[in-house]
Design a protein around this motif. Sequence first.
Motif, PDB file in Angstrom:
ATOM      1  N   VAL A 265       0.854  -1.185   0.000  1.00 11.99           N
ATOM      2  CA  VAL A 265       0.000   0.000   0.000  1.00 11.99           C
ATOM      3  C   VAL A 265       0.889   1.234   0.000  1.00 11.99           C
ATOM      4  N   GLN A 268       3.046   3.773   3.138  1.00 11.74           N
ATOM      5  CA  GLN A 268       3.158   3.065   4.420  1.00 11.74           C
ATOM      6  C   GLN A 268       4.593   2.617   4.637  1.00 11.74           C
ATOM      7  N   GLU A 282       0.608   1.960   9.128  1.00 10.17           N
ATOM      8  CA  GLU A 282      -0.309   2.792   8.368  1.00 10.17           C
ATOM      9  C   GLU A 282       0.133   4.256   8.406  1.00 10.17           C
ATOM     10  N   LYS A 285      -2.152   9.721  10.849  1.00  4.31           N
ATOM     11  CA  LYS A 285      -3.387  10.502  10.774  1.00  4.31           C
ATOM     12  C   LYS A 285      -3.188  11.928  11.290  1.00  4.31           C
ATOM     13  N   TYR A 300       4.713   2.959  15.821  1.00  3.34           N
ATOM     14  CA  TYR A 300       3.414   3.550  15.509  1.00  3.34           C
ATOM     15  C   TYR A 300       3.554   5.063  15.447  1.00  3.34           C
TER      16      TYR A 300
END
Length: 408
Positions: A265, A268, A282, A285, A300
């Motif tokens: 993806v 990432q 991921e 955000k 993270y």
Amino acid sequence: MTLQLTNVGLNALLRAMSGDKIIFSSVQIGNGDPQDISSATGLGNPLKTLTITKITVNSNNATLETSFNNSDVEAGFRLKEVGIFAQNQDDATEEILYAYGTEPEATADYIAASSGSILETQLEFSIFVGNAENISAIINESLAYATKAAFEAHVEDKGNPHEVTKEQVGLGNVPNVATNDQTPAYSEAKNLIDLSSGEKLSVAFGKLKKAVASLIAHIKNVENPHEVTAKQVKAAEEKRSHTAADITKGTLSVQRGGTGKSSWVANQMVYAQSTSTLGVIEASKYSSGLLRQRPNEAPYWGPVSVTGSYVGTGGYGSDNPNSLAFDDGEIPNIIVITAQNRNFITLAVLFPYAGRGITFNDSDGNGSPAYRLEVSISGKAVSWYSPKSAALQANNYNITFVWHALCK
């Protein structure tokens, strides 16, 4: 009485559907009051443990048979509860309550005491096992009475269990020699010759001896007696090497220097999830996030800083602390709190990990000394209080306070 699966029984069934075993170990009966089946781990008042004599698995159910007698029952009771136990799939020395059933007092069967009369009966219990394949039970073969299975086994026993003699069946003149104990005499044939129907065993065995000896000799011959060529068996060259460019299909595993994936993806980050697999993080955000990692855990994204506001309630002291919750679970290093009011100035600075804070309040415009705040951390929340006043606690009634937190 209908038996239903407990929570631990359902978990054992799900594991069995994935390949684990279910081994039923015993049945218990008792007269305890009904309890919540899903959370039950045992009978409310177990009175007797029964061993399993037979198990039959049909479609989605297993039927357990057990033998019961009241020879050791001193006081009669109502059979109000039944529990089916199985071996713990993680520890065979322990049992779990797989299924449990109850019956109201008014309709439950009465088990009389042995002082009245001895009761001997067979009980059957049907329980759900779904499409699990590895289902079995610990069978007790040492019961005082012969089970149906034992009786059927005796009927099917063809090994002369009653020791009938050959004279009794009219075979007194037949030698009592098993087929495997016969010792036919024969000589190996000189040539390989086909067997013929009706010939003597000594001749047939001689031909077989010659054929077997020839076959053994042929098998031991490792010099390619049939002169088979590499081209005939489509064998590759004895030595051959490849370059990375020769690999045009498939995905290389991590152990072979690859990634184990054929695509990723976008945006990432990839990290070592274990010694043999790769994982991804991921995309952040946060508009300005920080990459973080706790000891021995996956990396993270976390925020650089967070801000918010609250309206004061007028309370203060240890019984009325203020509290801020941080949804991401990242307790900040520093929290700065100010009041949105031009009539006075409030400034509070919290240091959560030090368990302390300082506060200034200049409501009369004459300046203010610094006062200490008590700060604590509980889960995802930071709490604080001042024993002196709501103003020093940054909690003036109906005043809006803005806070800014710097995350570590």
